[in-house]
Design an enzyme around this catalytic site. Structure first.
Site, short mmCIF file in Angstrom:
data_model
loop_
_atom_site.label_atom_id
_atom_site.label_comp_id
_atom_site.label_asym_id
_atom_site.label_seq_id
_atom_site.Cartn_x
_atom_site.Cartn_y
_atom_site.Cartn_z
N CYS A 161 -65.20 -26.42 11.86
CA CYS A 161 -64.58 -25.48 12.80
C CYS A 161 -63.10 -25.73 13.04
O CYS A 161 -62.46 -24.99 13.78
CB CYS A 161 -65.34 -25.51 14.12
SG CYS A 161 -67.10 -25.20 13.91
N HIS A 294 -60.90 -24.96 22.82
CA HIS A 294 -61.97 -24.82 21.84
C HIS A 294 -63.17 -24.16 22.52
O HIS A 294 -63.79 -23.27 21.95
CB HIS A 294 -62.34 -26.19 21.26
CG HIS A 294 -63.37 -26.13 20.19
ND1 HIS A 294 -63.18 -25.42 19.02
CD2 HIS A 294 -64.60 -26.70 20.09
CE1 HIS A 294 -64.25 -25.55 18.25
NE2 HIS A 294 -65.13 -26.31 18.87
N GLU A 305 -63.86 -31.62 26.42
CA GLU A 305 -62.53 -31.01 26.29
C GLU A 305 -61.81 -30.98 27.63
O GLU A 305 -60.60 -31.22 27.69
CB GLU A 305 -62.63 -29.59 25.72
CG GLU A 305 -61.27 -28.98 25.46
CD GLU A 305 -61.32 -27.68 24.68
OE1 GLU A 305 -60.27 -27.26 24.16
OE2 GLU A 305 -62.41 -27.09 24.57
N LYS A 326 -63.41 -17.55 22.67
CA LYS A 326 -64.75 -17.44 22.07
C LYS A 326 -65.67 -16.60 22.95
O LYS A 326 -66.67 -16.07 22.47
CB LYS A 326 -65.35 -18.83 21.85
CG LYS A 326 -64.70 -19.62 20.72
CD LYS A 326 -65.37 -20.96 20.53
CE LYS A 326 -64.78 -21.73 19.36
NZ LYS A 326 -63.40 -22.19 19.61
N HIS A 331 -67.83 -17.72 18.33
CA HIS A 331 -67.34 -18.88 17.59
C HIS A 331 -67.33 -18.51 16.11
O HIS A 331 -68.37 -18.43 15.47
CB HIS A 331 -68.24 -20.08 17.85
CG HIS A 331 -67.68 -21.38 17.36
ND1 HIS A 331 -66.66 -21.45 16.42
CD2 HIS A 331 -67.97 -22.68 17.68
CE1 HIS A 331 -66.36 -22.71 16.18
NE2 HIS A 331 -67.14 -23.47 16.94
N PHE A 390 -67.63 -29.95 13.64
CA PHE A 390 -68.72 -30.89 13.39
C PHE A 390 -68.18 -32.08 12.58
O PHE A 390 -67.28 -31.95 11.76
CB PHE A 390 -69.84 -30.21 12.60
CG PHE A 390 -70.84 -29.48 13.45
CD1 PHE A 390 -70.71 -29.43 14.83
CD2 PHE A 390 -71.94 -28.86 12.87
CE1 PHE A 390 -71.65 -28.76 15.61
CE2 PHE A 390 -72.88 -28.19 13.63
CZ PHE A 390 -72.73 -28.14 15.00
#
Length: 402
Positions: A161, A294, A305, A326, A331, A390
């Site tokens: 990502c 994010h 975060e 998002k 996403h 990831f």
């Protein structure tokens, strides 16, 4: 040493669940519209979650070689539409030494899945060799190069990502190093059975549109789309007399070295990526006017975060607007970093911070200056955009108004 080479942004293009083109994207961001709805492009039988942010399919750019247009996968179509808009906006002519950097993680997987389905039902005679050739992750970048007629270097980035954010950073590195004077860069990703099934199996998807930073958040919502940019040496762009839309100031990358899917609880990797991005941009943390987070809507990510932002911003965390787009476009995996960089740049240029559209009850563990409802008018010059993938792939980019 002289002053560093500045990276000008002279073109941008977009397609995602909020519509086709940058104008549609900006209008949706300002209104706080949510593009997450019931999945239609894939069979949804048996899935835990059946919502996603689908991009509208539209005509391919005129002038594309017929063979490329005929074979283009869903991901390639998204990349081509966004790249065509960006390239036309930049008004470039000579393409011989233009570089192409594209981020993606599944490439033409949906094309390959359909070919496999046909082969399983009717044998290999139901498929063609060309139908399999669109599957590799490198193909979309090759087709973008074909669209603009580039013979320059090209690179495909696949770091989960954070792919899109890394693609922008690598393109900026090419320009700063003198490898190319112009680069077409960005990312594209389409929905496919593998990712939708996989995230459902992980129970990582919310059954309703994702709710980043909300107390009741229960997972992410997958999306698809593309954002592409034209980066140029600032001096060259000034000589050409084209409008400069924004500036790529710097980026930072780190690895959590912690877990395949979970962020470090202490957010040390995320902090390091932000600090490295600020150092690359030659800016201090107190210069940040807005953060595009994010913000996936997963329980662990949002807390980590928020912790990273509190560490970096210190006491200013209470007055720096933060939002996760998002909540509007889902996403988009490998394309997320590029799409969110574009959202950030549109906010810088237009003087607004997009909202976290689905946020209703902020989690006290994620205490930040959240933008909720519709967009907020904000005077800003410097903004930060975070992308975490990831495997602990962390990338932060620092962007500036023109």
């Amino acid at each position: 040493m002289g002053d560093p080479i500045r990276v000008a942004i002279t073109g941008w293009g977009s397609i995602n669940a909020l519509g086709v083109g940058v104008a549609a994207f900006e209008a949706g961001l300002r209104a706080g519209r949510c593009g997450i709805a019931t999945l239609t492009c894939l069979p949804d039988d048996g899935y835990r979650s059946t919502v996603a942010a689908e991009a509208p399919m539209t005509a391919l750019p005129a002038g594309l070689p017929k063979a490329v247009a005929r074979r283009a996968s869903r991901t390639a179509r998204l990349a081509l539409v966004a790249a065509d808009e960006a390239w036309r906006m930049a008004g470039r002519g000579d393409t011989a030494d233009v570089g192409v950097v594209l981020g993606t993680s599944t490439g033409g997987m949906s094309h390959g899945e359909e070919s496999y389905r046909r082969a399983a039902r009717g044998g290999l005679r139901r498929t063609t060799r060309a139908s399999w050739l669109e599957t590799p992750v490198s193909v979309s970048g090759d087709q973008v190069a074909a669209l603009i007629g580039s013979h320059g270097p090209r690179l495909t980035v696949s770091t989960a990502c954070s792919s899109g954010a890394n693609a922008l950073g690598l393109a900026a590195d090419w320009i700063r190093s003198g490898r190319v004077a112009t680069a077409v860069c960005g990312a594209a990703e389409s929905l496919c059975r593998m990712t939708f099934s996989g995230f459902n199996a992980l129970q990582a998807l919310d059954r309703v549109p994702c709710r980043p930073f909300d107390r009741s958040r229960a997972g992410l919502s997958l999306g698809e789309g593309a954002a592409m940019f034209v980066f140029e040496n600032w001096a060259d762009a000034e000589r050409r007399g084209v409008p400069i839309l924004g500036e790529f100031l710097g980026y930072g990358v780190s690895a959590d070295a912690h877990h395949l899917t979970q962020p470090r609880p202490d957010a040390a990797g995320a902090v390091l990526a932000i600090e490295r991005a600020l150092a690359d941009a030659r800016r201090a943390a107190d210069a940040i006017d807005y953060v595009n987070a994010h913000g996936t809507g997963t329980p662990l990510n949002d807390v980590a975060e928020a912790r990273a932002l509190r560490t970096v911003l210190g006491t200013r965390v209470a007055c720096v607007p933060v939002s996760s787009t998002k909540s509007q476009v889902g996403h988009c995996l490998a394309a997320a970093g590029a799409i969110e960089a574009l959202a950030t740049l549109l906010g810088l240029r237009g003087g607004f911070a997009p909202p976290t559209a689905t946020l209703r009850d902020p989690d006290p563990q994620c205490a930040l200056d959240h933008v909720v409802g519709a967009s907020r008018s904000v005077r800003m010059r410097i903004a930060l955009s975070n992308s975490y993938g990831f495997g602990g792939n962390n990338t932060s980019v620092v962007l500036g108004a023109a």
